[in-house]
Scaffold this active site. Sequence first.
Site, PDB file in Angstrom:
ATOM      1  N   THR A   1     -16.612  37.236  24.439  1.00  0.00           N
ATOM      2  CA  THR A   1     -15.657  37.142  25.543  1.00  0.00           C
ATOM      3  C   THR A   1     -16.388  36.851  26.852  1.00  0.00           C
ATOM      4  O   THR A   1     -17.601  36.629  26.872  1.00  0.00           O
ATOM      5  CB  THR A   1     -14.739  38.388  25.586  1.00  0.00           C
ATOM      6  OG1 THR A   1     -13.708  38.136  26.539  1.00  0.00           O
ATOM      7  CG2 THR A   1     -15.481  39.654  25.978  1.00  0.00           C
TER       8      THR A   1
ATOM      9  N   LYS B   1     -18.645  32.777  26.680  1.00  0.00           N
ATOM     10  CA  LYS B   1     -18.048  31.854  25.701  1.00  0.00           C
ATOM     11  C   LYS B   1     -18.680  30.457  25.683  1.00  0.00           C
ATOM     12  O   LYS B   1     -18.656  29.797  24.661  1.00  0.00           O
ATOM     13  CB  LYS B   1     -16.540  31.716  25.967  1.00  0.00           C
ATOM     14  CG  LYS B   1     -15.731  32.922  25.544  1.00  0.00           C
ATOM     15  CD  LYS B   1     -14.249  32.637  25.727  1.00  0.00           C
ATOM     16  CE  LYS B   1     -13.411  33.842  25.352  1.00  0.00           C
ATOM     17  NZ  LYS B   1     -11.975  33.569  25.470  1.00  0.00           N
TER      18      LYS B   1
ATOM     19  N   ASP C   1      -9.193  31.012  19.837  1.00  0.00           N
ATOM     20  CA  ASP C   1      -8.140  31.014  20.867  1.00  0.00           C
ATOM     21  C   ASP C   1      -7.228  29.818  20.610  1.00  0.00           C
ATOM     22  O   ASP C   1      -6.010  29.890  20.766  1.00  0.00           O
ATOM     23  CB  ASP C   1      -8.747  30.869  22.274  1.00  0.00           C
ATOM     24  CG  ASP C   1      -9.370  32.164  22.762  1.00  0.00           C
ATOM     25  OD1 ASP C   1      -8.990  33.234  22.255  1.00  0.00           O
ATOM     26  OD2 ASP C   1     -10.251  32.101  23.639  1.00  0.00           O
TER      27      ASP C   1
ATOM     28  N   GLY D   1      -3.642  26.944  35.587  1.00  0.00           N
ATOM     29  CA  GLY D   1      -4.989  27.461  35.355  1.00  0.00           C
ATOM     30  C   GLY D   1      -5.851  26.441  34.630  1.00  0.00           C
ATOM     31  O   GLY D   1      -5.334  25.536  33.955  1.00  0.00           O
ATOM     32  N   ALA D   2      -7.167  26.591  34.822  1.00  0.00           N
ATOM     33  CA  ALA D   2      -8.105  25.651  34.193  1.00  0.00           C
ATOM     34  C   ALA D   2      -9.383  26.387  33.793  1.00  0.00           C
ATOM     35  O   ALA D   2     -10.468  25.829  33.822  1.00  0.00           O
ATOM     36  CB  ALA D   2      -8.415  24.510  35.151  1.00  0.00           C
ATOM     37  N   GLY D   3      -9.250  27.651  33.406  1.00  0.00           N
ATOM     38  CA  GLY D   3     -10.416  28.436  32.985  1.00  0.00           C
ATOM     39  C   GLY D   3     -10.662  28.272  31.485  1.00  0.00           C
ATOM     40  O   GLY D   3     -10.202  27.308  30.871  1.00  0.00           O
ATOM     41  N   GLY D   4     -11.379  29.240  30.928  1.00  0.00           N
ATOM     42  CA  GLY D   4     -11.754  29.170  29.514  1.00  0.00           C
ATOM     43  C   GLY D   4     -10.555  29.106  28.578  1.00  0.00           C
ATOM     44  O   GLY D   4     -10.525  28.296  27.639  1.00  0.00           O
TER      45      GLY D   4
ATOM     46  N   GLY E   1       1.353  36.738  25.723  1.00  0.00           N
ATOM     47  CA  GLY E   1       0.257  36.245  24.892  1.00  0.00           C
ATOM     48  C   GLY E   1      -0.136  37.161  23.748  1.00  0.00           C
ATOM     49  O   GLY E   1      -1.192  36.952  23.138  1.00  0.00           O
TER      50      GLY E   1
HETATM   51  P1  NDP Z   1     -11.183  32.464  33.360  1.00  0.00           P
HETATM   52  O1  NDP Z   1     -11.841  33.415  34.271  1.00  0.00           O
HETATM   53  O2  NDP Z   1     -11.992  31.489  32.585  1.00  0.00           O
HETATM   54  O3  NDP Z   1     -10.094  31.585  34.207  1.00  0.00           O
HETATM   55  C1  NDP Z   1      -9.242  32.212  35.130  1.00  0.00           C
HETATM   56  C2  NDP Z   1      -8.214  31.213  35.660  1.00  0.00           C
HETATM   57  O4  NDP Z   1      -7.352  31.939  36.556  1.00  0.00           O
HETATM   58  C3  NDP Z   1      -8.798  30.060  36.457  1.00  0.00           C
HETATM   59  O5  NDP Z   1      -7.963  28.947  36.344  1.00  0.00           O
HETATM   60  C4  NDP Z   1      -8.774  30.611  37.882  1.00  0.00           C
HETATM   61  O6  NDP Z   1      -8.730  29.614  38.884  1.00  0.00           O
HETATM   62  C5  NDP Z   1      -7.445  31.337  37.870  1.00  0.00           C
HETATM   63  N1  NDP Z   1      -7.376  32.390  38.878  1.00  0.00           N
HETATM   64  C6  NDP Z   1      -8.062  33.568  38.876  1.00  0.00           C
HETATM   65  N2  NDP Z   1      -7.721  34.289  39.973  1.00  0.00           N
HETATM   66  C7  NDP Z   1      -6.826  33.540  40.679  1.00  0.00           C
HETATM   67  C8  NDP Z   1      -6.108  33.753  41.889  1.00  0.00           C
HETATM   68  N3  NDP Z   1      -6.247  34.868  42.605  1.00  0.00           N
HETATM   69  N4  NDP Z   1      -5.258  32.788  42.296  1.00  0.00           N
HETATM   70  C9  NDP Z   1      -5.107  31.657  41.582  1.00  0.00           C
HETATM   71  N5  NDP Z   1      -5.746  31.400  40.416  1.00  0.00           N
HETATM   72  C10 NDP Z   1      -6.602  32.331  39.974  1.00  0.00           C
HETATM   73  O7  NDP Z   1     -10.289  33.370  32.403  1.00  0.00           O
HETATM   74  P2  NDP Z   1      -9.691  32.973  30.975  1.00  0.00           P
HETATM   75  O8  NDP Z   1      -9.263  31.557  31.029  1.00  0.00           O
HETATM   76  O9  NDP Z   1     -10.606  33.401  29.912  1.00  0.00           O
HETATM   77  O10 NDP Z   1      -8.419  33.961  30.890  1.00  0.00           O
HETATM   78  C11 NDP Z   1      -7.260  33.727  31.670  1.00  0.00           C
HETATM   79  C12 NDP Z   1      -6.163  34.708  31.271  1.00  0.00           C
HETATM   80  O11 NDP Z   1      -5.769  34.475  29.922  1.00  0.00           O
HETATM   81  C13 NDP Z   1      -6.625  36.164  31.340  1.00  0.00           C
HETATM   82  O12 NDP Z   1      -5.598  36.921  31.916  1.00  0.00           O
HETATM   83  C14 NDP Z   1      -6.835  36.564  29.892  1.00  0.00           C
HETATM   84  O13 NDP Z   1      -6.544  37.925  29.698  1.00  0.00           O
HETATM   85  C15 NDP Z   1      -5.798  35.690  29.190  1.00  0.00           C
HETATM   86  N6  NDP Z   1      -6.194  35.385  27.817  1.00  0.00           N
HETATM   87  C16 NDP Z   1      -5.339  35.731  26.806  1.00  0.00           C
HETATM   88  C17 NDP Z   1      -5.657  35.444  25.500  1.00  0.00           C
HETATM   89  C18 NDP Z   1      -4.719  35.839  24.414  1.00  0.00           C
HETATM   90  O14 NDP Z   1      -5.135  35.864  23.255  1.00  0.00           O
HETATM   91  N7  NDP Z   1      -3.470  36.098  24.717  1.00  0.00           N
HETATM   92  C19 NDP Z   1      -6.918  34.772  25.132  1.00  0.00           C
HETATM   93  C20 NDP Z   1      -7.738  34.420  26.273  1.00  0.00           C
HETATM   94  C21 NDP Z   1      -7.381  34.739  27.563  1.00  0.00           C
HETATM   95  P3  NDP Z   1     -10.092  28.930  39.457  1.00  0.00           P
HETATM   96  O15 NDP Z   1     -10.477  27.896  38.439  1.00  0.00           O
HETATM   97  O16 NDP Z   1      -9.681  28.327  40.737  1.00  0.00           O
HETATM   98  O17 NDP Z   1     -11.085  30.040  39.596  1.00  0.00           O
END
Ligand code: NDP
Length: 279
Positions: A68, A72, A108, A132-135, A245
């Site tokens: 995690t 990753k 995932d 969003g555009a994270g992991g 989720g």
């Molecule tokens: P990351 O840290 O890789 O990405 C976080 C994302 O959230 C980015 O797009 C980030 O934007 C955005 N973000 C964070 N804080 C803010 C804010 N204050 N305002 C606006 N945008 C924000 O996390 P993950 O992608 O790994 O996880 C994202 C969510 O998905 C989590 O809540 C996690 O718990 C959930 N998840 C659920 C899973 C499931 O099995 N149901 C599996 C994996 C994740 P920026 O790019 O600008 O930083």
Amino acid sequence: MNIVNGKTKVLGLIGDPIEHTGSPAIHNLLASKLGDDAIYVPFRVRSKRLEEAVEGAYALGIEGLNVTVPHKVEVMQYVTELDDAALEIGAVNTLARIRGGYKGYNTDFSGFMRELDSLDIQVNGRDVIVLGAGGAAKAVIYTLNRLGARQIYILNRSIEKAEEIFGDQPGIKIMGFDGWKSIPSDKYICIQCTSVGLSPEDEACVIEDEGFYDLIESAVDLIYKPKETAFMKKVAAHGGKAYNGLRMLVFQAASSYEFFMKKEVPEEIVEELYHELDS
Ligand code: NDP
């Protein structure tokens, strides 16, 4: 829980932090439901010790690990083999023991695909909005492309970061959160992949503007704590269907468990697990 003995298979999770993880509860419940002699343990691993941790896990005979935040992507360089989907997504959340090391997978993606399927959300030929555009978004967008989404609008706080990751992909438009106003008026599937709204920030919502929610027909928020996020409430208030989720979490855990233990987890056990965790 099983009583640990000399034959017990050890599974685990590496990440930092890991204090709030729900994965041990899911995997240990799965092992007990399936009558497997296995135990799942969380390990906090600092980034600078990641390589040693993977090597050490192999040396200790650990059968499989989930990976995690924040490891990753980094962990990909320490695997012996890489599954094709994980390579394309650019992230690994599962290490399954093979001869000489671990094979890296991304469950995932398969978990999200199974969630869409179980909710009967048909993506083929549809336009989809991704917040969003994270992991997690990487796995979601890979899945949406595989399922034949026509156009994907990615809305992210950091436009530059989203462009770096997804900018060269066809059929993708990237914008900031207020960019929704330029999306043609229609009904869309929307996947909420930011961490905004995650407990304890239950009232937070990445787009507050009510007008946005008129665009949404069905939505999945990857967050599962709280059970109904502020985003989901807004979707529902505007007549859309909204899901959390938890299904994805359970499905991805079951897929990881299958890779770890090299056995199939029956569908009815996955369903049972989901309902127990949802209650
Ligand atoms: P990351 O840290 O890789 O990405 C976080 C994302 O959230 C980015 O797009 C980030 O934007 C955005 N973000 C964070 N804080 C803010 C804010 N204050 N305002 C606006 N945008 C924000 O996390 P993950 O992608 O790994 O996880 C994202 C969510 O998905 C989590 O809540 C996690 O718990 C959930 N998840 C659920 C899973 C499931 O099995 N149901 C599996 C994996 C994740 P920026 O790019 O600008 O930083």
